[in-house]
Every structure is written in C-alpha cells, then in structure tokens.
Design a protein around this motif. Structure first.
Motif, PDB file in Angstrom:
ATOM      1  N   CYS A  44       2.340  -6.847  -8.032  1.00  0.00           N
ATOM      2  CA  CYS A  44       2.640  -6.133  -6.782  1.00  0.00           C
ATOM      3  C   CYS A  44       2.954  -5.199  -6.365  1.00  0.00           C
ATOM      4  CB  CYS A  44       3.639  -7.583  -5.887  1.00  0.00           C
ATOM      5  SG  CYS A  44       3.089  -9.183  -5.796  1.00  0.00           S
ATOM      6  N   TRP A  45       3.913  -4.577  -7.051  1.00  0.00           N
ATOM      7  CA  TRP A  45       4.910  -3.443  -6.766  1.00  0.00           C
ATOM      8  C   TRP A  45       3.298  -2.503  -6.612  1.00  0.00           C
ATOM      9  CZ3 TRP A  45       5.315   0.483  -9.865  1.00  0.00           C
ATOM     10  CH2 TRP A  45       5.497   0.002 -11.466  1.00  0.00           C
ATOM     11  N   GLU A  46       2.913  -2.116  -7.910  1.00  0.00           N
ATOM     12  CA  GLU A  46       1.708  -1.052  -8.367  1.00  0.00           C
ATOM     13  C   GLU A  46       1.254  -0.841  -7.151  1.00  0.00           C
ATOM     14  OE1 GLU A  46       0.313  -2.893 -12.175  1.00  0.00           O
ATOM     15  OE2 GLU A  46      -0.125  -1.395 -12.129  1.00  0.00           O
ATOM     16  N   ALA A  47       0.425  -2.067  -6.686  1.00  0.00           N
ATOM     17  CA  ALA A  47      -0.430  -1.930  -5.056  1.00  0.00           C
ATOM     18  C   ALA A  47       0.929  -1.010  -3.866  1.00  0.00           C
ATOM     19  CB  ALA A  47      -0.264  -2.993  -4.812  1.00  0.00           C
ATOM     20  N   CYS A  48       1.861  -1.816  -3.287  1.00  0.00           N
ATOM     21  CA  CYS A  48       2.713  -1.213  -2.430  1.00  0.00           C
ATOM     22  C   CYS A  48       3.021  -0.016  -3.324  1.00  0.00           C
ATOM     23  CB  CYS A  48       3.939  -2.399  -2.585  1.00  0.00           C
ATOM     24  SG  CYS A  48       4.593  -2.666  -0.815  1.00  0.00           S
ATOM     25  N   HIS A  49       4.209  -0.063  -4.097  1.00  0.00           N
ATOM     26  CA  HIS A  49       4.936   0.799  -4.538  1.00  0.00           C
ATOM     27  C   HIS A  49       3.987   2.224  -4.718  1.00  0.00           C
ATOM     28  CE1 HIS A  49       8.861  -1.603  -5.966  1.00  0.00           C
ATOM     29  NE2 HIS A  49       8.255  -1.959  -4.851  1.00  0.00           N
ATOM     30  N   ASN A  50       3.316   2.321  -5.239  1.00  0.00           N
ATOM     31  CA  ASN A  50       2.258   3.143  -5.713  1.00  0.00           C
ATOM     32  C   ASN A  50       1.366   3.553  -4.241  1.00  0.00           C
ATOM     33  OD1 ASN A  50       3.723   4.101  -8.267  1.00  0.00           O
ATOM     34  ND2 ASN A  50       2.153   2.761  -8.803  1.00  0.00           N
ATOM     35  N   SER A  51       0.986   3.158  -2.953  1.00  0.00           N
ATOM     36  CA  SER A  51       0.390   2.856  -2.119  1.00  0.00           C
ATOM     37  C   SER A  51       0.141   4.802  -1.840  1.00  0.00           C
ATOM     38  CB  SER A  51       0.299   2.328  -0.616  1.00  0.00           C
ATOM     39  OG  SER A  51       0.094   2.463   0.327  1.00  0.00           O
ATOM     40  N   PRO A  52      -0.908   5.707  -1.442  1.00  0.00           N
ATOM     41  CA  PRO A  52      -0.947   6.569  -1.608  1.00  0.00           C
ATOM     42  C   PRO A  52      -0.180   7.273  -0.503  1.00  0.00           C
ATOM     43  CG  PRO A  52      -2.527   5.645  -1.076  1.00  0.00           C
ATOM     44  CD  PRO A  52      -1.947   4.614  -1.290  1.00  0.00           C
ATOM     45  N   ALA A  53      -0.047   8.333   0.198  1.00  0.00           N
ATOM     46  CA  ALA A  53       0.572   8.980   1.047  1.00  0.00           C
ATOM     47  C   ALA A  53      -0.294   9.606   2.601  1.00  0.00           C
ATOM     48  CB  ALA A  53       1.776  10.356   1.149  1.00  0.00           C
ATOM     49  N   THR A  54      -1.203   8.766   2.683  1.00  0.00           N
ATOM     50  CA  THR A  54      -2.564   9.294   3.034  1.00  0.00           C
ATOM     51  C   THR A  54      -2.092   7.905   4.638  1.00  0.00           C
ATOM     52  OG1 THR A  54      -4.093   7.349   2.341  1.00  0.00           O
ATOM     53  CG2 THR A  54      -3.479   9.639   0.849  1.00  0.00           C
ATOM     54  N   THR A  55      -3.184   8.525   5.300  1.00  0.00           N
ATOM     55  CA  THR A  55      -3.694   7.512   6.372  1.00  0.00           C
ATOM     56  C   THR A  55      -4.322   5.928   6.414  1.00  0.00           C
ATOM     57  OG1 THR A  55      -5.672   8.253   7.249  1.00  0.00           O
ATOM     58  CG2 THR A  55      -3.865   8.988   8.302  1.00  0.00           C
ATOM     59  N   GLU A  56      -4.758   6.350   4.600  1.00  0.00           N
ATOM     60  CA  GLU A  56      -5.306   4.478   4.609  1.00  0.00           C
ATOM     61  C   GLU A  56      -4.140   3.778   3.968  1.00  0.00           C
ATOM     62  OE1 GLU A  56      -8.154   6.929   5.765  1.00  0.00           O
ATOM     63  OE2 GLU A  56      -6.799   7.259   3.843  1.00  0.00           O
ATOM     64  N   GLY A  57      -2.932   4.592   3.661  1.00  0.00           N
ATOM     65  CA  GLY A  57      -1.737   4.113   2.908  1.00  0.00           C
ATOM     66  C   GLY A  57      -1.035   2.685   3.323  1.00  0.00           C
ATOM     67  N   PHE A  58       0.323   2.287   2.927  1.00  0.00           N
ATOM     68  CA  PHE A  58       0.336   1.041   3.284  1.00  0.00           C
ATOM     69  C   PHE A  58       1.450   1.135   4.222  1.00  0.00           C
ATOM     70  CE2 PHE A  58      -2.767  -1.827   1.446  1.00  0.00           C
ATOM     71  CZ  PHE A  58      -1.461  -1.996  -0.278  1.00  0.00           C
ATOM     72  N   PHE A  59       2.046   2.772   4.115  1.00  0.00           N
ATOM     73  CA  PHE A  59       3.414   2.397   4.736  1.00  0.00           C
ATOM     74  C   PHE A  59       2.999   4.280   5.848  1.00  0.00           C
ATOM     75  CE2 PHE A  59       6.543   0.582   2.156  1.00  0.00           C
ATOM     76  CZ  PHE A  59       5.975   1.101   0.820  1.00  0.00           C
ATOM     77  N   LEU A  60       3.833   3.576   7.062  1.00  0.00           N
ATOM     78  CA  LEU A  60       3.256   5.097   8.364  1.00  0.00           C
ATOM     79  C   LEU A  60       4.600   6.215   7.303  1.00  0.00           C
ATOM     80  CD1 LEU A  60       3.338   4.803  10.986  1.00  0.00           C
ATOM     81  CD2 LEU A  60       5.850   4.654  11.793  1.00  0.00           C
ATOM     82  N   ARG A  61       3.887   7.237   7.934  1.00  0.00           N
ATOM     83  CA  ARG A  61       4.413   8.447   6.791  1.00  0.00           C
ATOM     84  C   ARG A  61       4.324   9.678   8.016  1.00  0.00           C
ATOM     85  NH1 ARG A  61       2.615   6.186   1.413  1.00  0.00           N
ATOM     86  NH2 ARG A  61       5.169   6.356  -0.240  1.00  0.00           N
TER      87      ARG A  61
END
Lengths: 65, 382
Positions: free
Chosen positions: B336-353
């Motif tokens: 699970c952490w691979e998908a989440c922790h390595n989510s890219p810093a793009t607008t498609e990524g999981f995180f609000l950046r």
C-alpha cells in the motif's frame, strides 16, 4: 277555474326550464364546491389534473455532501 | 429521482391515502395544520394556505400533546437552521448573516433552499426539488433515501454512495455500505445517520455535531488488523486509504459573481483543517471553492475580508468507501505504501501540494497551511 291549454303548456315549459337551469348550475363548474373540504379535491385525481399548477420552484441543488 | 406532475404532488389516494386517513395525523382536520378556508373555488380554499406547516415547528408538529420534545431540539438543528453554512458565510464576510439585510436575503435565496423542515423529511420531497408527497401524505418515521435525503445531499453524497461516476471513472463502485447483500443490512442513510443526529445535531460545522457517526463506531476492533492499520491508525482519516475519487465543486449558487466552472472528480490528501474536531493528522480534502466577490451579487458590499483565513479544500467524508482503492490495491505484489508514499507531486497525485494551489487563481493563501511537502512521504519529517 279551467286552465287553458296554453296555460298548461306555458306552465310545463316553465317547469322544464327551471329544472334545466338547476341542472346546469350543478354542471357549470364542477370545481365550485360550496361547503366542500380539502379532502374532496385532494383525493380526486381528475380535479387535481384540472387545477394543479406547475411548480416553478423546482431545481436540482448542488447539495452538501 | 423521477419528476412528479403537479397533481401527483398533492394527491392523496390508493393504499397510501387510506393509510394516511387511518393514521393519527390523517384524523386531524386539514385546516388545523394548513390553514386555508372552507369551500368555494381552489383560490378561495387556498386563501391563507400554509404549504409547509412545519416551517413553524413549534406551532405545528410541536403542538401540545404532539412532538414537543423533538421539536424543541430539531428547530435548532443544523438541518433546520443550516447553521454550518451560515457560519461559513458569516466567517468570511466578518458579518453575521442576520446583521445585514442583503446578506440575509441572499443567503435565504441561494443557500437556504436546502433548509429542511419536519415535513420535508417525513412527508414530502424537499421544496428545493419541487416538493410532492412521498407516500400520499403519510408521515414516515424513516425518510426516503431517494426522495428526501439525497434530494438535497445528491450531487456529492448521493451520487458517490450509489456509484454514479462510472461514466467518468470506469470501474467506479458504490459505497460498500450500500451493498444490498451487506451483512449490515446495507443501503439506507439511517443505518448510520440516526434520527437522534438529525433532530439533535447542532453546531456551526457538521463535524461539530456530537451525534455524527464515526467509522470507529462500528469498526472498533481493526486498529491492529493489519500492518497499515497498526502504523497509521489515528494518524490518517479512514478515507485517506478507503475512499475513491469524489466530486469537487467549482461553481457557487449566487446568480452574479462567484465561480462558474464545471465540477470534477479527484482525490486529495492534506493536513487536517479541523484538528479541534477530529484528531487525525492527514485527511481527505474536497475542493469547495468560493470567490472573493461571491456575495457581491447579493448586493452585499462588505466583501470577504477573512477570505484567506478559511480553506477551500475542506475536510470531507466521501460516501464511496471501498476496501480496495488506488491506495490499498496491492495487486501485483506492491504494498500500500508504494502507491501512496511515492505519489508524485503532480496535479494527478494523491496529495494536495503547491502545484495544486498554483492552479487556483485566488485560493492559494487560504489553503497553504494544509498542503504537504513536495518530496516523498519519507522525507517529510515531523
């Protein structure tokens, strides 16, 4: 007193017209219900189809989620 | 929700009508609640008619010998007053809604249409969708999910719960709690959202409602059920892992000013903007934007002096829960952490950046506190 045939005919005509007038007054506006109550209209689909007005306030809201 | 003909909305007939007339409510004289006048034409009979008596619940439903106790709380509930939305408008404008006539009128027209009453939960469809009896004027203790709950909570909660986004996201699924064969007895809103919550729930934010359900209310024994729960329980909101993409807004209701762009589906994790109400560190955020001039169209001239103080990426609980999501799917052997922790810093990524805030014309400052760093999770530090 002997009534002439003319008088009899006039009387019959008058009576017929009276009956006709009363009958028409009942049929003239079925939506006029003197003494009627809410239920007599709101359980009658035919009445409601005649008098119900489209609701202009309808709108699909963007609801909070 | 199929539309109703005008006559259908007010017809009392059939088995439902019979049941109503046999009920305690049906035994009352119509005019006792609805006013109006005796006899005559429709216009005469409707003189002084009260369409929804429960707009004034104390005098109607809360009358002597009726539902006094429920009404005393419900008339102060977040559903009846829309106190949450009212608080947000007041906060950004730095003006209580009721203190300015333009603000009050605008709120009434644009926001309060989803204010609900006893009748709009227990008798008819909400007025905001045109009203109409749900079951022949019967008073139903349990509201209809389709005709009442999601009539207002439709474009986000209702659609997500029923998995309506398949046309935009192939494979999109309905919320697992909606499953017909669920051992929970599935499907209906009231399985989680009780009458106690509806009647007694108060606060200036729905997450301030004490009676609001929490995942942990039922899932109380899974904190250590797997390595991911062990690691993240209490730190991450449950939706961080178990929510699918959800609807994000881009338009506001006021007729002039505001935003006018189509809504869109996305998924964003950010820092918790409600730490005083929920003790998670990271949660799912939904974009609910507002423009600085949104209330200008109401004739309100005070603007939004506190605009930058309140986020537009807001704490949310999407009703689209699945065990396996883009975060938890371990197909192919990845963790699970691979998908989440390595989510890219793009607008498609999981995180609000920052890159997401860069897309927003005027909202960056309001949301700056809730974004995460650009690097991988392991490099964020404390």
């Amino acid at each position: 007193m002997h009534r002439s045939r003319t008088d009899q005919l006039l009387g019959s005509l008058f009576l017929a017209l009276a009956v006709f007038a009363v009958g028409c007054s009942e049929l003239a506006d079925p939506l006029e219900r003197p003494g009627g109550n809410c239920v007599s209209c709101h359980t009658d689909q035919a009445i409601l189809e005649t008098v119900a007005e489209p609701d202009t306030t309808s709108e699909e809201p963007e609801g909070e989620g | 929700m199929p539309p109703l003909e005008a006559w259908e909305k007010v017809l009392i007939s059939g088995d439902e009508g019979d049941a109503f007339f046999a009920s305690s409510h049906g035994a009352l004289d119509c005019m006792d609640c609805h006013g109006g006048a005796e006899g005559g034409s429709k216009e005469a009979a409707h003189e002084g008619l009260i369409r929804d008596p429960s707009e004034n619940p104390r005098e109607s439903c809360g009358g002597e010998g009726c539902h006094e106790a429920i009404v005393e709380n419900a008339r102060g509930s977040i559903h009846f007053l829309l106190s949450g939305m009212r608080a947000k408008v007041s906060a950004r404008t730095a003006c209580p809604v009721e203190n300015d006539p333009n603000l009050a009128a605008g709120f009434e027209t644009s926001c309060n249409k989803c204010h609900t009453t006893c009748g709009q939960c227990h008798v008819s469809r909400p007025l905001c969708v045109g009203g109409g009896f749900v079951a022949g004027h019967s008073f139903e203790a349990t509201p209809s999910m389709i005709n009442q709950c999601t009539a207002c909570h439709g474009s986000r909660v209702g659609d997500e719960y029923r998995g309506k986004h398949k046309d935009e996201i192939p494979g999109y699924q309905f919320d697992i709690h909606y499953r017909k064969n669920s051992s929970l007895g599935g499907k209906h809103c009231v399985n989680c959202h009780s009458g106690d919550e509806m009647h007694n729930g108060m606060g200036d934010d729905r997450y301030a409602v004490a009676e609001m359900p929490r995942c942990e209310d039922c899932h109380s024994n899974v904190a250590a059920s797997n390595a991911y729960h062990t690691e993240h329980w209490g730190e991450l909101g449950c939706h961080v892992c178990h929510s699918q993409d959800y609807r994000n807004c881009n338009a506001c209701h006021p007729p002039d000013g505001g935003l006018e762009s189509p809504s869109y589906l996305t998924f964003k994790i950010g820092k918790n903007p409600l730490p005083h109400l929920r003790d998670y560190e990271y949660v799912v955020l939904r974009h609910v934007p507002i423009a600085r001039d949104t209330y200008d169209g109401w004739g309100y001239t005070g603007g939004t002096p506190n605009y930058d103080d309140y986020p537009t990426w807001k704490y949310t609980s999407p009703h689209n829960i699945q065990r396996w999501t883009a975060r938890t799917d371990t197909t192919g052997g990845q963790s699970c952490w691979e998908a989440c922790h390595n989510s890219p810093a793009t607008t498609e990524g999981f995180f609000l950046r920052q890159i997401d805030l860069d897309q927003l014309s005027d909202e960056a400052a309001a949301n700056e506190p809730y974004i995460v760093p650009d690097g991988p999770v392991g490099e964020w530090g404390d």
